[in-house]
Design a protein around this motif. Sequence first.
Motif, PDB file in Angstrom:
ATOM      1  N   ASP A  34       0.837  -1.203   0.000  1.00  0.00           N
ATOM      2  CA  ASP A  34       0.000   0.000   0.000  1.00  0.00           C
ATOM      3  C   ASP A  34       0.876   1.259   0.000  1.00  0.00           C
ATOM      4  O   ASP A  34       0.610   2.216  -0.730  1.00  0.00           O
ATOM      5  N   PHE A  35       1.924   1.248   0.807  1.00  0.00           N
ATOM      6  CA  PHE A  35       2.846   2.383   0.870  1.00  0.00           C
ATOM      7  C   PHE A  35       3.483   2.622  -0.501  1.00  0.00           C
ATOM      8  O   PHE A  35       3.515   3.753  -1.002  1.00  0.00           O
ATOM      9  N   VAL A  36       3.954   1.558  -1.139  1.00  0.00           N
ATOM     10  CA  VAL A  36       4.585   1.677  -2.454  1.00  0.00           C
ATOM     11  C   VAL A  36       3.570   2.183  -3.486  1.00  0.00           C
ATOM     12  O   VAL A  36       3.884   3.045  -4.310  1.00  0.00           O
ATOM     13  N   ARG A  37       2.347   1.680  -3.434  1.00  0.00           N
ATOM     14  CA  ARG A  37       1.307   2.151  -4.370  1.00  0.00           C
ATOM     15  C   ARG A  37       1.017   3.639  -4.184  1.00  0.00           C
ATOM     16  O   ARG A  37       0.836   4.370  -5.161  1.00  0.00           O
ATOM     17  N   LYS A  38       0.982   4.091  -2.939  1.00  0.00           N
ATOM     18  CA  LYS A  38       0.736   5.515  -2.663  1.00  0.00           C
ATOM     19  C   LYS A  38       1.898   6.376  -3.167  1.00  0.00           C
ATOM     20  O   LYS A  38       1.673   7.456  -3.720  1.00  0.00           O
ATOM     21  N   MET A  39       3.131   5.890  -2.986  1.00  0.00           N
ATOM     22  CA  MET A  39       4.285   6.628  -3.493  1.00  0.00           C
ATOM     23  C   MET A  39       4.227   6.697  -5.019  1.00  0.00           C
ATOM     24  O   MET A  39       4.515   7.724  -5.613  1.00  0.00           O
ATOM     25  N   ASP A  40       3.816   5.596  -5.633  1.00  0.00           N
ATOM     26  CA  ASP A  40       3.694   5.557  -7.087  1.00  0.00           C
ATOM     27  C   ASP A  40       2.600   6.508  -7.564  1.00  0.00           C
ATOM     28  O   ASP A  40       2.813   7.273  -8.513  1.00  0.00           O
ATOM     29  N   ALA A  41       1.450   6.484  -6.922  1.00  0.00           N
ATOM     30  CA  ALA A  41       0.336   7.352  -7.324  1.00  0.00           C
ATOM     31  C   ALA A  41       0.725   8.830  -7.221  1.00  0.00           C
ATOM     32  O   ALA A  41       0.300   9.647  -8.033  1.00  0.00           O
ATOM     33  N   ALA A  42       1.547   9.144  -6.227  1.00  0.00           N
ATOM     34  CA  ALA A  42       1.999  10.524  -6.033  1.00  0.00           C
ATOM     35  C   ALA A  42       3.221  10.851  -6.887  1.00  0.00           C
ATOM     36  O   ALA A  42       3.734  11.973  -6.833  1.00  0.00           O
ATOM     37  N   LYS A  43       3.700   9.881  -7.658  1.00  0.00           N
ATOM     38  CA  LYS A  43       4.875  10.054  -8.526  1.00  0.00           C
ATOM     39  C   LYS A  43       6.113  10.473  -7.735  1.00  0.00           C
ATOM     40  O   LYS A  43       6.967  11.230  -8.227  1.00  0.00           O
ATOM     41  N   LYS A  44       6.221   9.961  -6.512  1.00  0.00           N
ATOM     42  CA  LYS A  44       7.411  10.217  -5.702  1.00  0.00           C
ATOM     43  C   LYS A  44       8.484   9.204  -6.098  1.00  0.00           C
ATOM     44  O   LYS A  44       8.165   8.080  -6.506  1.00  0.00           O
ATOM     45  N   PRO A  45       9.763   9.574  -5.997  1.00  0.00           N
ATOM     46  CA  PRO A  45      10.822   8.661  -6.404  1.00  0.00           C
ATOM     47  C   PRO A  45      10.758   7.316  -5.683  1.00  0.00           C
ATOM     48  O   PRO A  45      10.597   7.251  -4.458  1.00  0.00           O
ATOM     49  N   ILE A  46      10.872   6.260  -6.484  1.00  0.00           N
ATOM     50  CA  ILE A  46      10.923   4.896  -5.970  1.00  0.00           C
ATOM     51  C   ILE A  46      12.202   4.276  -6.508  1.00  0.00           C
ATOM     52  O   ILE A  46      12.381   4.170  -7.721  1.00  0.00           O
TER      53      ILE A  46
END
Length: 117
Positions: A34-46
């Motif tokens: 869920d955390f990774v999906r939220k970071m992805d949705a916000a286009k934050k660096p992964i």
Amino acid sequence: EYSFEEINADDYDAILVPGGWAPDKLRRYPEVLDFVRKMDAAKKPIGQICHAGWVLISANILQGKNVTSTPGIKDDMTNAGATWHDEPVTVDGHIVSSRRPPDLPPYVKAFADKLAE
């Protein structure tokens, strides 16, 4: 020290998923995905290196992305809909991926550049 239940993706600017065998454990926790999906949705660096791609696969965020990883999970990455590249670092939007520890110099620079944006 915090657990994934205690953190909020809104409070973070990026996530760097570790390599090795830890991703096989991390991807089993819905809170991590869920955390990774939220970071992805916000286009934050992964950032992901080595076997870290397993977490992104399980988070279902690789469809149509260009990535690299340890060659051992190339099939997993492509089966998740990604295009896999055999290169030290691949940057696709906010996702920065790398193959293995010898690729750390260009990977760290690419991830730092992404953070600086």
